[in-house]
Design an enzyme around this catalytic site. Structure first.
Site, PDB file in Angstrom:
ATOM      1  N   SER A 228       0.822  -1.210   0.000  1.00 20.28           N
ATOM      2  CA  SER A 228       0.000   0.000   0.000  1.00 20.28           C
ATOM      3  C   SER A 228       0.854   1.258   0.000  1.00 20.28           C
ATOM      4  CB  SER A 228      -0.920   0.026   1.219  1.00 20.28           C
ATOM      5  OG  SER A 228      -1.609   1.261   1.240  1.00 20.28           O
TER       6      SER A 228
ATOM      7  N   GLU B 258      -9.793   1.906   4.236  1.00 22.61           N
ATOM      8  CA  GLU B 258      -9.538   3.088   3.380  1.00 22.61           C
ATOM      9  C   GLU B 258     -10.872   3.615   2.819  1.00 22.61           C
ATOM     10  OE1 GLU B 258      -6.348   2.416   0.404  1.00 22.61           O
ATOM     11  OE2 GLU B 258      -7.799   3.038  -1.105  1.00 22.61           O
TER      12      GLU B 258
ATOM     13  N   HIS C  86      -7.328  -3.536   4.891  1.00 23.76           N
ATOM     14  CA  HIS C  86      -6.736  -2.186   4.812  1.00 23.76           C
ATOM     15  C   HIS C  86      -7.527  -1.342   3.808  1.00 23.76           C
ATOM     16  CE1 HIS C  86      -4.370   0.704   2.522  1.00 23.76           C
ATOM     17  NE2 HIS C  86      -3.699   0.964   3.632  1.00 23.76           N
ATOM     18  N   ASN C  87      -7.779  -1.924   2.641  1.00 27.01           N
ATOM     19  CA  ASN C  87      -8.503  -1.171   1.610  1.00 27.01           C
ATOM     20  C   ASN C  87      -9.940  -0.874   2.033  1.00 27.01           C
ATOM     21  OD1 ASN C  87      -6.153  -1.512   0.167  1.00 27.01           O
ATOM     22  ND2 ASN C  87      -7.190  -1.920  -1.746  1.00 27.01           N
TER      23      ASN C  87
ATOM     24  N   LYS D  60      -4.415  -6.896   3.523  1.00 27.11           N
ATOM     25  CA  LYS D  60      -4.426  -5.757   2.586  1.00 27.11           C
ATOM     26  C   LYS D  60      -5.867  -5.447   2.160  1.00 27.11           C
ATOM     27  CE  LYS D  60      -2.994  -2.499  -0.161  1.00 27.11           C
ATOM     28  NZ  LYS D  60      -3.744  -2.288  -1.314  1.00 27.11           N
TER      29      LYS D  60
HETATM   30  C1  6PG Z   1      -3.223   1.353  -1.576  1.00 27.30           C
HETATM   31  C2  6PG Z   1      -4.528   1.538  -2.288  1.00 27.30           C
HETATM   32  C3  6PG Z   1      -4.452   0.925  -3.646  1.00 27.30           C
HETATM   33  C4  6PG Z   1      -5.496   1.436  -4.600  1.00 27.30           C
HETATM   34  C5  6PG Z   1      -6.880   1.043  -4.238  1.00 27.30           C
HETATM   35  C6  6PG Z   1      -7.914   1.890  -4.919  1.00 27.30           C
HETATM   36  O1  6PG Z   1      -3.282   0.760  -0.521  1.00 27.30           O
HETATM   37  O2  6PG Z   1      -2.216   1.816  -2.067  1.00 27.30           O
HETATM   38  O3  6PG Z   1      -5.548   0.941  -1.577  1.00 27.30           O
HETATM   39  O4  6PG Z   1      -4.422  -0.443  -3.472  1.00 27.30           O
HETATM   40  O5  6PG Z   1      -5.408   2.804  -4.732  1.00 27.30           O
HETATM   41  O6  6PG Z   1      -7.002  -0.290  -4.645  1.00 27.30           O
HETATM   42  O7  6PG Z   1      -9.074   1.220  -4.802  1.00 27.30           O
HETATM   43  P1  6PG Z   1     -10.424   1.628  -5.463  1.00 27.30           P
HETATM   44  O8  6PG Z   1     -10.137   1.906  -6.921  1.00 27.30           O
HETATM   45  O9  6PG Z   1     -11.295   0.454  -5.261  1.00 27.30           O
HETATM   46  O10 6PG Z   1     -10.858   2.863  -4.752  1.00 27.30           O
END
Ligand code: 6PG
Length: 488
Positions: A130, A192, A188-189, A185
């Site tokens: 990430s 996010e 984590h997302n 991960k």
């Molecule tokens: C990270 C982000 C990366 C990506 C996302 C975007 O941890 O660096 O999470 O993995 O930017 O996958 O996800 P979406 O397109 O689903 O918002």
């Protein structure tokens, strides 16, 4: 080439290129491969010019140019493309060689790949990475899991290229076997998604409810970043609100269409929570909020049909300031719920798959480099250090204090949003979750009675031990047979 390469990278999109450069900065000799040779050439002539990075024009050449055990990082699109490379590489690699999948792969695919390659003596690592472009270049947060035999071999490389927390610890540690790294991960997302939705809701409350300007809101987010909310996402929100288009001088944010995209990791998190029976309400609401946003044309029509108006909150500047502070408190409390739910899901997965996840370690790995990095992760690490098995993070002393201390503001914000017609699905779901989770007596006995009434689905009794099931002939003309008991 005299010396053999120490790491191979497949996939030279921006993340792959930046990871190559990052490894090179740390003194690793990198061999780079991409399906299209021109991409390799452009990389070597462009960003990689003057570095020790070497190109390979085929997988065979890549494999031949690497020291054993070979370490090959895949930075390609998740899904079939990963399988294609894994299969092709497995024909070329030797026992003990290592493939690291650094994409956002589904953890179940990772479980399958670990097992499949183990049979051939090849070690597979599913590593969540990430931090986006900048993270890949300067140091991402890395969550490796998979075949544990690979860890001693890749530890130094992965920790060297990862971000460092303030105390100097690398933001990369072994997560666990099988799909543990990619699962973490994925969560984590999901977190996010939750953070981004919460920030967006707070922003809409200020914009439409309090009628603040972008510049005023940028200042507010900047100030919030000096509080418990200190985080990368709050910081970039302030920058976004300040950003003006060069030609027109207009704020770019106002010219961006309000239809959010998604690549699927948030949805996977919600789906996994449903599968495991974990109430991951906030992240799932955040995914649905993106789905509603995507229905732009329908929303525009519906707004007209329903004559939708958001009535702004009235008040003098001190009252508006007080609302802003309440909003900050509501955001913090909601964020705590989101993380607490995420950790509940990881706990369930850890038990289900025997991963033995170390939550302190996970919180520490997220302290720098990744998208959800924030000051608050150190508090999470501390909470799990004091009580590793705590079922709900919100019960840990610091978090409980925040939830209770911010409760009034949180309720006022949610109530106000409903009153003025401003959608705040994530903040609302957060308080509803806490109200449910802290309610010793829910109305689920009515659901059980209804299920038993119409379908003889049985119920447990408060005056009998758990696990004993009863059926009543409620209407006087039902049978005595209960339906089979099974849980979805
Ligand atoms: C990270 C982000 C990366 C990506 C996302 C975007 O941890 O660096 O999470 O993995 O930017 O996958 O996800 P979406 O397109 O689903 O918002």
């Amino acid at each position: 080439m005299r010396e053999k390469g120490e790491a191979g990278v497949i996939g030279l999109a921006v993340m792959g290129q930046n990871l190559c450069l990052n490894m090179n900065d740390h003194g690793y000799k990198v061999i780079a491969f991409n399906r299209t040779w021109s991409t390799v050439e452009n990389f070597l002539k462009g960003p990689a010019k003057g570095t020790a990075i070497v190109g390979a024009d085929s997988l065979t050449s890549l494999v031949n140019k690497l020291k054993r055990p070979r370490k090959i990082l895949l930075m390609v699109r998740a899904g079939e493309v990963v399988d294609t490379f894994v299969n092709n590489l497995s024909l070329l690699l030797d026992e003990g060689d290592i493939i690291i999948d650094g994409g956002n792969s589904n953890y179940e695919d990772t479980v399958r790949r670990v097992d499949m390659l183990e049979k051939k003596g090849i070690l597979f690592v599913g590593a969540g990475i990430s931090g986006g472009e900048e993270g890949a270049r300067r140091g991402p947060s890395i969550m490796p899991g998979g075949n544990p035999k690979a860890w001693p071999e890749v530890k130094e490389l992965l920790q060297d290229i990862s971000a460092r927390a303030e105390d100097g610890e690398p933001c990369c540690d072994w997560v666990g076997p099988g799909g543990a790294g990619h699962f973490v991960k994925m969560v984590h997302n999901g977190i996010e998604y939750g953070d981004m939705q919460l920030i967006s809701e707070a922003w809409q409350f200020m914009r439409d409810g309090l009628k603040l300007t972008n510049d005023e809101m940028a200042d507010i987010f900047r100030k919030w970043n000096e509080t418990e909310l200190d985080s990368y996402l709050i910081e970039i929100t302030a920058d976004i609100l300040n950003y003006r288009e060069k030609e027109s001088g207009e704020h770019l944010i106002d010219n961006i269409l309000d239809a959010a995209g998604q690549k699927g990791t948030g949805k996977w998190t919600g789906m996994d929570a449903l599968d495991k029976g974990i109430p991951l309400t906030l992240i799932t609401e955040a995914v649905f909020a993106r789905c509603i946003s995507a229905l732009k044309e329908e929303r525009v029509d519906a707004a007209r049909i329903f004559e939708k108006k958001i009535e702004p909150v009235t008040g003098d500047s001190d009252q508006i300031k007080a609302w802003v502070e309440m909003l900050r408190e509501a955001l913090l409390a909601s964020k705590i719920i989101s993380y607490a739910q995420g950790f509940m899901l990881m706990r369930e997965a850890s038990e289900t798959y025997n991963w033995n996840l170390n939550y302190t370690q996970l919180a520490k790995v997220w302290r720098a480099g990744c998208i959800i990095r924030s000051a608050f992760l150190s508090d999470i690490a501390e909470a799990f250090t004091s009580e590793p098995d705590i079922p709900f993070l919100g019960s840990a002393p610091w978090f409980r204090k925040q939830l209770l201390g911010n409760m009034d503001s949180w309720r006022k914000i949610v109530v106000k949003s409903v009153e003025i017609g401003l959608p705040m699905p994530a903040m609302t779901s957060a308080i509803t979750f806490l109200d449910g989770y802290t309610c010793a007596s829910l109305p689920a006995n009515m659901i059980q009675a209804q299920r038993d009434f119409f379908g003889a689905h049985t119920f447990e009794r408060v005056d009998k031990p758990r696990g004993e099931f009863f059926h009543t002939d409620w209407s006087g003309h039902g049978g005595k047979t209960s339906s089979t008991t099974y849980e979805a």
